[in-house]
Design an enzyme around this catalytic site. Structure first.
Site, PDB file in Angstrom:
ATOM      1  NE  ARG A   1       7.189  23.588 -34.031  1.00 45.84           N
ATOM      2  CZ  ARG A   1       7.600  23.836 -35.261  1.00 45.84           C
ATOM      3  NH1 ARG A   1       8.219  24.955 -35.539  1.00 45.84           N
ATOM      4  NH2 ARG A   1       7.438  22.943 -36.199  1.00 45.84           N
TER       5      ARG A   1
ATOM      6  CD  GLU B   1       5.131  -1.047  -5.192  1.00 42.97           C
ATOM      7  OE1 GLU B   1       4.359  -1.887  -4.711  1.00 42.97           O
ATOM      8  OE2 GLU B   1       6.300  -0.916  -4.792  1.00 42.97           O
ATOM      9  N   GLY B   2       1.958  -3.081  -9.170  1.00 45.71           N
ATOM     10  CA  GLY B   2       0.691  -3.638  -9.636  1.00 45.71           C
ATOM     11  C   GLY B   2       0.213  -3.001 -10.925  1.00 45.71           C
ATOM     12  CB  THR B   3      -0.360  -4.425 -14.296  1.00 42.52           C
ATOM     13  OG1 THR B   3      -1.174  -5.549 -13.925  1.00 42.52           O
ATOM     14  CG2 THR B   3       1.087  -4.851 -14.462  1.00 42.52           C
TER      15      THR B   3
ATOM     16  CG  ASP C   1      -2.107  -0.928   1.106  1.00 43.40           C
ATOM     17  OD1 ASP C   1      -2.358  -1.452   0.009  1.00 43.40           O
ATOM     18  OD2 ASP C   1      -2.761  -1.157   2.143  1.00 43.40           O
TER      19      ASP C   1
ATOM     20  N   GLY D   1       3.965   1.527  -1.089  1.00 45.75           N
ATOM     21  CA  GLY D   1       4.601   1.630  -2.398  1.00 45.75           C
ATOM     22  C   GLY D   1       3.649   2.168  -3.453  1.00 45.75           C
ATOM     23  NE  ARG D   2      -0.650  -2.216  -5.137  1.00 43.99           N
ATOM     24  CZ  ARG D   2      -1.357  -3.289  -4.820  1.00 43.99           C
ATOM     25  NH1 ARG D   2      -2.358  -3.202  -3.965  1.00 43.99           N
ATOM     26  NH2 ARG D   2      -1.064  -4.449  -5.368  1.00 43.99           N
TER      27      ARG D   2
ATOM     28  N   GLY E   1       5.633  17.026 -31.263  1.00 44.38           N
ATOM     29  CA  GLY E   1       5.896  16.501 -32.598  1.00 44.38           C
ATOM     30  C   GLY E   1       7.183  15.700 -32.627  1.00 44.38           C
TER      31      GLY E   1
ATOM     32  CD  GLN F   1       0.434  13.185 -31.827  1.00 44.46           C
ATOM     33  OE1 GLN F   1       1.021  12.151 -31.541  1.00 44.46           O
ATOM     34  NE2 GLN F   1       0.124  13.504 -33.064  1.00 44.46           N
TER      35      GLN F   1
END
Length: 177
Positions: free
Chosen positions: A71, A163-165, A43, A45-46, A139, A136
């Site tokens: 830009r 720490e968990g997908t 917990d 770590g998450r 560029g 994006q």
């Protein structure tokens, strides 16, 4: 681990233990509480990863806003075309709210597994989206290491995994009791 995609400043490696005996006086916690202690560490770590993801979103936002004001394309500053930045702001603010909720529970000593899981999952996904949009916006410069957004993407991609997908966090949210 050699050749990591992201978080290159962090030191990582392997530990292996085989037939190791620890004296009872060196035990952390009471006998039978190992899983509870380990989950408390996860917990934490998450929570840390989710909070770090907020920093990544902010860095992507700052870099993108700065670039949009500098830009020009077709005689106009490109910032006039960037609704993508609005989504970064939304992801940032929602992530902050989730982390703050988890932090409040944590500070009051209340179990926060579900809240921390949701905050980590959401913030890391938002950071990856922000980094992708920042590339994006920049560029071809965003795809090079001339600007920091390519590094932000690499670090955000890692945060989604450790720490968990998301595939781990979704069932936690769906079946939490």
């Amino acid at each position: 681990i050699k050749g990591k995609l992201g978080v290159r400043a962090g030191s990582t490696g392997w530990l292996a233990f085989d037939n190791v005996r620890i004296p009872a006086e060196n035990r952390v916690g009471e006998e039978g509480e190992g899983f509870k202690i380990a989950m408390s560490c996860i917990d934490q770590g998450r929570f840390t990863v989710g909070a770090g993801a907020i920093g990544l979103i902010q860095a992507c936002l700052d870099a993108s806003v700065k670039y949009c004001h500098e830009r020009e394309a077709f005689g106009q500053k490109i910032g006039e075309f960037q609704q993508k930045i609005a989504y970064m702001v939304a992801g940032l603010e929602a992530s902050k709210g989730l982390i703050l909720k988890a932090a409040q529970l944590k500070n009051h000593g209340i179990r926060n597994t579900r809240e921390t899981s949701l905050a980590k999952w959401f913030a890391c996904d938002a950071a990856l989206q922000a980094a992708d949009e920042a590339i994006q916006i920049h560029g071809s410069y965003g795809f090079s290491n001339e600007y920091p957004v390519e590094r932000y993407w690499r670090n955000a991609r890692g945060a989604v995994i450790y720490e968990g997908t998301r595939e781990l966090h979704q069932p936690i949210q769906a079946g939490y009791e």
